[in-house]
Design an enzyme around this catalytic site. Structure first.
Site, PDB file in Angstrom:
ATOM      1  N   ASP A 280      -4.926  10.350   5.691  1.00  0.00           N
ATOM      2  CA  ASP A 280      -3.842   9.846   6.002  1.00  0.00           C
ATOM      3  C   ASP A 280      -3.043  10.261   7.242  1.00  0.00           C
ATOM      4  OD1 ASP A 280      -4.038   8.098   3.836  1.00  0.00           O
ATOM      5  OD2 ASP A 280      -2.728   9.679   2.462  1.00  0.00           O
TER       6      ASP A 280
ATOM      7  N   ASP B 133      -3.014  -2.037  -2.571  1.00  0.00           N
ATOM      8  CA  ASP B 133      -2.084  -1.076  -3.053  1.00  0.00           C
ATOM      9  C   ASP B 133      -1.262  -1.687  -4.192  1.00  0.00           C
ATOM     10  OD1 ASP B 133      -2.824   0.821  -0.979  1.00  0.00           O
ATOM     11  OD2 ASP B 133      -0.896   0.198  -0.035  1.00  0.00           O
TER      12      ASP B 133
END
Length: 254
Positions: free
Chosen positions: A15, A134
């Protein structure tokens, strides 16, 4: 070689925010985990099957993925590299493939313009297109969130996953926001339901804390397991994890 065709994949996730690898809990509280090029190099050596690089604030900040960082990472790794964050048009995909990435992960743009998945898979092939989903459990069901988990789309997760597969996605990167960064284990319920629903690979993401958690995800139908902090901070060594999985009769590339 034939047995490797069904091998389960271990995918460390980088990330990236402001050019650094970061990690948080439930999508917030980010801590620094290093330089992306150095981190990627280490995973390439340590036996990761693939790498995923997510520019986590690109969509929220309405800008393109940091292509130069991706280019530097791609130069150093010789395993498949998936890149996501801020991919809104076919030219964005061209740019990333041109600097050496193998697959792209599309999330917010898929929700805002589902036809984009049809166009992208037609142009670049389904095997290049990963749709990131998500999900969060809200009022008794799983809903799809976008913009780094900031916005509830109101879409139910399972019908959305099926639609993305029908539109040409080659894989689904399924992240549970409820378990992300908690190290309490993957959300096995949604992992299993998604795996049964579609015939494309499901990458389980969000919640890996132990080797057993990763085994559980594979036993629930996931084709790959994605994790970040347990690998970044060397809580689990990739080859040790693969030996553990092999001992539990889960096919991996050793």
């Amino acid at each position: 070689m034939e047995q490797n065709y069904f091998a389960k994949r271990i995918i460390p996730c980088l990330d990236v925010k402001d050019g650094r690898v970061v990690k948080g809990v439930n999508f917030v509280g980010l801590v620094d985990a290093g330089d992306p090029v150095e981190v990627a190099k280490r995973y390439n050596i340590e036996g990761a099957d693939e790498l995923t690089f997510l520019d986590i604030t690109a969509s929220h900040e309405k800008r393109d993925t940091i292509v130069d960082v991706v280019k530097n990472v791609a130069k150093e790794v010789f395993i498949p590299l998936t890149v996501g964050g801020g991919i809104r048009k076919l030219d964005d995909i061209y740019s990333l493939l041109n600097v050496g990435c193998d697959k792209v992960s599309i999330n917010s743009s898929a929700v805002k313009n589902p036809d984009f998945i049809n166009e992208a898979s037609k142009r670049f092939g389904s095997s290049t297109i990963v749709v990131a989903v998500d999900v969060k459990f809200v009022d008794g069901d799983y809903y799809v969130f976008i913009n780094g988990g900031r916005v509830n789309t109101g879409k139910l997760a399972l019908p959305w996953i099926k639609e993305m597969r029908d539109r040409g996605a080659g894989e689904i990167l399924l992240t549970s926001m409820d378990t992300d960064g908690t190290k309490a284990g993957f959300d096995l319920k949604i992992t299993e339901e998604a795996s049964k629903l579609v015939d494309i690979p499901i990458i389980a993401s969000g919640g890996a804390g132990t080797e057993e958690h990763i085994k559980d995800a594979f036993e629930s139908g996931a084709d790959a397991a994605l994790a970040a902090s347990i690998f970044h901070f060397r809580e689990i060594e990739i080859m040790h994890l693969k030996q553990y999985l092999d001992a539990h009769h889960i096919p991996v590339r050793l």
